[in-house]
Structures are given as structure tokens and as C-alpha cells.
Design a protein around this motif. Sequence first.
Motif, PDB file in Angstrom:
ATOM      1  N   ILE A   1      -1.875  -1.514  -3.843  1.00 29.82           N
ATOM      2  CA  ILE A   1      -2.877  -0.446  -3.922  1.00 29.82           C
ATOM      3  C   ILE A   1      -2.170   0.875  -3.684  1.00 29.82           C
ATOM      4  O   ILE A   1      -1.308   0.986  -2.805  1.00 29.82           O
ATOM      5  CB  ILE A   1      -4.000  -0.656  -2.898  1.00 29.82           C
ATOM      6  CG1 ILE A   1      -4.707  -1.987  -3.171  1.00 29.82           C
ATOM      7  CG2 ILE A   1      -5.004   0.499  -2.929  1.00 29.82           C
ATOM      8  CD1 ILE A   1      -5.720  -2.392  -2.114  1.00 29.82           C
ATOM      9  N   GLN A   2      -2.537   1.868  -4.473  1.00 28.05           N
ATOM     10  CA  GLN A   2      -1.940   3.203  -4.345  1.00 28.05           C
ATOM     11  C   GLN A   2      -3.054   4.239  -4.284  1.00 28.05           C
ATOM     12  O   GLN A   2      -3.928   4.279  -5.140  1.00 28.05           O
ATOM     13  CB  GLN A   2      -1.020   3.500  -5.523  1.00 28.05           C
ATOM     14  CG  GLN A   2      -0.396   4.895  -5.458  1.00 28.05           C
ATOM     15  CD  GLN A   2       0.554   5.159  -6.603  1.00 28.05           C
ATOM     16  OE1 GLN A   2       0.943   4.242  -7.318  1.00 28.05           O
ATOM     17  NE2 GLN A   2       0.939   6.408  -6.768  1.00 28.05           N
ATOM     18  N   LYS A   3      -3.024   5.049  -3.250  1.00 28.31           N
ATOM     19  CA  LYS A   3      -3.968   6.160  -3.137  1.00 28.31           C
ATOM     20  C   LYS A   3      -3.357   7.374  -3.819  1.00 28.31           C
ATOM     21  O   LYS A   3      -2.298   7.859  -3.406  1.00 28.31           O
ATOM     22  CB  LYS A   3      -4.272   6.465  -1.670  1.00 28.31           C
ATOM     23  CG  LYS A   3      -5.321   7.563  -1.494  1.00 28.31           C
ATOM     24  CD  LYS A   3      -5.742   7.724  -0.048  1.00 28.31           C
ATOM     25  CE  LYS A   3      -6.839   8.773   0.072  1.00 28.31           C
ATOM     26  NZ  LYS A   3      -7.296   8.933   1.469  1.00 28.31           N
TER      27      LYS A   3
ATOM     28  N   ASP B   1     -12.262   6.192   0.005  1.00 25.17           N
ATOM     29  CA  ASP B   1     -11.302   5.621   0.945  1.00 25.17           C
ATOM     30  C   ASP B   1     -12.009   5.444   2.284  1.00 25.17           C
ATOM     31  O   ASP B   1     -11.673   6.077   3.286  1.00 25.17           O
ATOM     32  CB  ASP B   1     -10.075   6.527   1.079  1.00 25.17           C
ATOM     33  CG  ASP B   1      -8.991   5.903   1.963  1.00 25.17           C
ATOM     34  OD1 ASP B   1      -9.094   4.699   2.253  1.00 25.17           O
ATOM     35  OD2 ASP B   1      -8.059   6.621   2.358  1.00 25.17           O
TER      36      ASP B   1
ATOM     37  N   ASP C   1       0.544   5.592  -0.243  1.00 27.00           N
ATOM     38  CA  ASP C   1      -0.316   6.779  -0.232  1.00 27.00           C
ATOM     39  C   ASP C   1       0.471   7.952  -0.787  1.00 27.00           C
ATOM     40  O   ASP C   1       1.414   8.445  -0.170  1.00 27.00           O
ATOM     41  CB  ASP C   1      -0.781   7.081   1.187  1.00 27.00           C
ATOM     42  CG  ASP C   1      -1.816   8.194   1.251  1.00 27.00           C
ATOM     43  OD1 ASP C   1      -2.027   8.883   0.213  1.00 27.00           O
ATOM     44  OD2 ASP C   1      -2.426   8.380   2.314  1.00 27.00           O
TER      45      ASP C   1
ATOM     46  N   GLN D   1      -8.200   5.692  -5.841  1.00 23.13           N
ATOM     47  CA  GLN D   1      -7.168   4.715  -5.521  1.00 23.13           C
ATOM     48  C   GLN D   1      -7.008   3.754  -6.694  1.00 23.13           C
ATOM     49  O   GLN D   1      -7.964   3.477  -7.420  1.00 23.13           O
ATOM     50  CB  GLN D   1      -7.528   3.937  -4.246  1.00 23.13           C
ATOM     51  CG  GLN D   1      -7.732   4.825  -3.029  1.00 23.13           C
ATOM     52  CD  GLN D   1      -7.620   4.057  -1.732  1.00 23.13           C
ATOM     53  OE1 GLN D   1      -6.519   3.660  -1.330  1.00 23.13           O
ATOM     54  NE2 GLN D   1      -8.740   3.847  -1.063  1.00 23.13           N
TER      55      GLN D   1
ATOM     56  N   TYR E   1       0.854  -1.203   0.000  1.00 21.65           N
ATOM     57  CA  TYR E   1       0.000   0.000   0.000  1.00 21.65           C
ATOM     58  C   TYR E   1       0.879   1.238   0.000  1.00 21.65           C
ATOM     59  O   TYR E   1       1.850   1.341   0.770  1.00 21.65           O
ATOM     60  CB  TYR E   1      -0.929   0.032   1.211  1.00 21.65           C
ATOM     61  CG  TYR E   1      -1.981   1.128   1.081  1.00 21.65           C
ATOM     62  CD1 TYR E   1      -3.145   0.905   0.369  1.00 21.65           C
ATOM     63  CD2 TYR E   1      -1.760   2.391   1.622  1.00 21.65           C
ATOM     64  CE1 TYR E   1      -4.095   1.904   0.207  1.00 21.65           C
ATOM     65  CE2 TYR E   1      -2.703   3.406   1.475  1.00 21.65           C
ATOM     66  CZ  TYR E   1      -3.861   3.149   0.761  1.00 21.65           C
ATOM     67  OH  TYR E   1      -4.790   4.156   0.585  1.00 21.65           O
TER      68      TYR E   1
ATOM     69  N   LEU F   1      -6.545  -2.527   4.637  1.00 21.91           N
ATOM     70  CA  LEU F   1      -5.804  -3.463   3.797  1.00 21.91           C
ATOM     71  C   LEU F   1      -5.845  -4.870   4.398  1.00 21.91           C
ATOM     72  O   LEU F   1      -5.997  -5.859   3.672  1.00 21.91           O
ATOM     73  CB  LEU F   1      -4.354  -3.000   3.641  1.00 21.91           C
ATOM     74  CG  LEU F   1      -3.451  -3.897   2.772  1.00 21.91           C
ATOM     75  CD1 LEU F   1      -3.996  -3.992   1.350  1.00 21.91           C
ATOM     76  CD2 LEU F   1      -2.022  -3.366   2.761  1.00 21.91           C
TER      77      LEU F   1
ATOM     78  N   HIS G   1      -5.481   2.795   6.997  1.00 15.82           N
ATOM     79  CA  HIS G   1      -5.125   2.069   5.774  1.00 15.82           C
ATOM     80  C   HIS G   1      -4.635   0.660   6.097  1.00 15.82           C
ATOM     81  O   HIS G   1      -4.963  -0.294   5.379  1.00 15.82           O
ATOM     82  CB  HIS G   1      -4.058   2.839   4.998  1.00 15.82           C
ATOM     83  CG  HIS G   1      -4.578   4.091   4.365  1.00 15.82           C
ATOM     84  ND1 HIS G   1      -3.787   5.187   4.110  1.00 15.82           N
ATOM     85  CD2 HIS G   1      -5.824   4.430   3.946  1.00 15.82           C
ATOM     86  CE1 HIS G   1      -4.502   6.141   3.550  1.00 15.82           C
ATOM     87  NE2 HIS G   1      -5.751   5.704   3.447  1.00 15.82           N
TER      88      HIS G   1
ATOM     89  N   TRP H   1     -13.716   0.131   0.061  1.00 24.34           N
ATOM     90  CA  TRP H   1     -12.755  -0.973   0.072  1.00 24.34           C
ATOM     91  C   TRP H   1     -13.462  -2.319  -0.090  1.00 24.34           C
ATOM     92  O   TRP H   1     -12.969  -3.216  -0.779  1.00 24.34           O
ATOM     93  CB  TRP H   1     -11.952  -0.957   1.372  1.00 24.34           C
ATOM     94  CG  TRP H   1     -10.788  -0.017   1.356  1.00 24.34           C
ATOM     95  CD1 TRP H   1     -10.834   1.348   1.435  1.00 24.34           C
ATOM     96  CD2 TRP H   1      -9.404  -0.358   1.264  1.00 24.34           C
ATOM     97  NE1 TRP H   1      -9.574   1.875   1.389  1.00 24.34           N
ATOM     98  CE2 TRP H   1      -8.673   0.852   1.293  1.00 24.34           C
ATOM     99  CE3 TRP H   1      -8.714  -1.549   1.173  1.00 24.34           C
ATOM    100  CZ2 TRP H   1      -7.283   0.890   1.227  1.00 24.34           C
ATOM    101  CZ3 TRP H   1      -7.331  -1.535   1.106  1.00 24.34           C
ATOM    102  CH2 TRP H   1      -6.615  -0.316   1.128  1.00 24.34           C
TER     103      TRP H   1
END
Length: 294
Positions: A89-91, A122, A38, A97, A36, A54, A50, A127
Amino acid sequence: MLFSRLALSAVLLVVLSCSPAAAEAAIGVAMDDFSYTDTSAEPANQTAAHERRLSAFMAALRRDIGEGGRYRLVPSAKDGAAFKVIGGIQKTSTLVQWAKVAVIDVGTRKLVMDKLYTFRGDNDESWERAETFVSREVMAALATPAPVTLAVFEFELEDMTAASVGASAASDASYLAEVTGGVREALGQSGRYRIVDVGREAAMAGALRDCGGCEAAIAKGLGADQSLIGVVRRVSRTEYTLGFQVRDASTGAVLARGDSGLRLGADYSWKRGAVRLVKDRLVESQQATEAARR
């Protein structure tokens, strides 16, 4: 960054190459926790939230994959996994995201899925929606065989007429090129094959239809799993037949073949006939066989 972490490089292939095939009835699936990142630059520190989301995402994904008994989760690719699932996963902003997910067939060391998804929000609900969608995509990928790497060599002409060779050589070459291009495109678009570039290798070998299966060795040298050669047989100026043959690149064994029988049409119809033949006798035939096995 997300994409550098998920690069499917030679390092990944080395890890997977030592993994045994699943020994039990249920298919083994190894799945690491997704990474992950951010990069939204929001002022609030949301690390704890997060990590919690996750963790819930991964628990739900593993639960979904394991339900029904078709697949079993194993600790790693070395513990009987037939597939390896990786992701991250990238915000990127307050509302957006990205999720990058890949599935690798351990036995063949090939990708069966490599996709980038975007989901909005988010919070717990967003999610959960993302996990539901990703789990369906992963399940579909697990049920899909990895594409076969196929060397499609140039179709050849066997002219059984009394026509002068020089009179139509240029047009024959053009039509044969169209046939080969059409077949390569059709097989590539089917999703069942990844077409490898044969380059100038085949041109040096001469007529492959008469070489006793030498095309298989050439295909193996190109890194392909299988080879395909094809022949257009001109019976008259308006009659022709088509044929193709597929071999296993490692053993040379014939895996599939097809013949069109006599067809009517001018030279420009070769492409249409060849594309239809490989779709009927190769792609659709194999799909029917796999459906019957299920």
C-alpha cells in the motif's frame, strides 16, 4: 517505492518453485504482510497509526480468507501453499492511497491476479472498506485457475475442390490469416488462455495437420502449455467445414477437438465460423465442465 518492491521477477519464481502442493483438503494460502510506503509528504508523522492500521488490515484479510474452511493460512510458500498472496500500500496524498495486490499459483508459478486499486481516505473506516473490497477480489482470484499458455498456430486450408491453386492463393492466405487472428483474439479475451507468439517456428514445419502431433513439441519449445492447430476444409466455393485440435505440449495427448460439420458461406465467413466453433467447443465447454464439478 511500492512497485519496485512488488516486482514479480525471477527471484519470486525461484522461491515458489520449491513449494509443495497443499496436501490437505483445505487449500493452503501463504500471505506475507503487505508493505507500506508514505509518499504524501504530509508534515505529521503518522508511522504509528499506519502500522496499526496495516496490522488490522492484514489480520482482517487473513481472517476473511480463512473463513469457511475452503482455505487455510500457512506460514510460507514452502509449507504446503497452493497460492501466494503479496501486496503493498502506498499513500500518495492526504486523501488517496494505492493498493497493489498479486496472487500467484504456486504449482504453475503463474499470476492469477495482479491488480492496482485506489482507495480514498486514511482513517480506520477507509482502511476497513479497502480490506473488505480487497478480500473479495483475492477470494475470486483464488477460485480462478491460472491462464493456460497456448500456442495457436496458423490455420491451414485443405482444398477439396478442383479449383486452380494459383487463382485464389492470395485471397485464401488473407482469409486464413483472419481466421487465425480471430481465434487468437477470442481465446485471449476469454481470460482462460494466454496466447504465445509462435513466430516463424511453425512456418518451418510445413503442414502441421499431417505431422503426427509435432505441433506439441514446437509449442513446448515456445514455452506454451498447450498447442492448437486448425483446418479449413473447402468442399466447394460456397461450402466448407472447420476443425481444430488441442494437445498437451509436454505429453502430446489430445485434450480437445472440434468439428463444425458442413457450413454454407463464402470464404469471408471462415473467420466467423472458426471463432464460434472454438467458443462453443473449447471455452464454453470447459466452463460448463468446471461448473458441474463445483
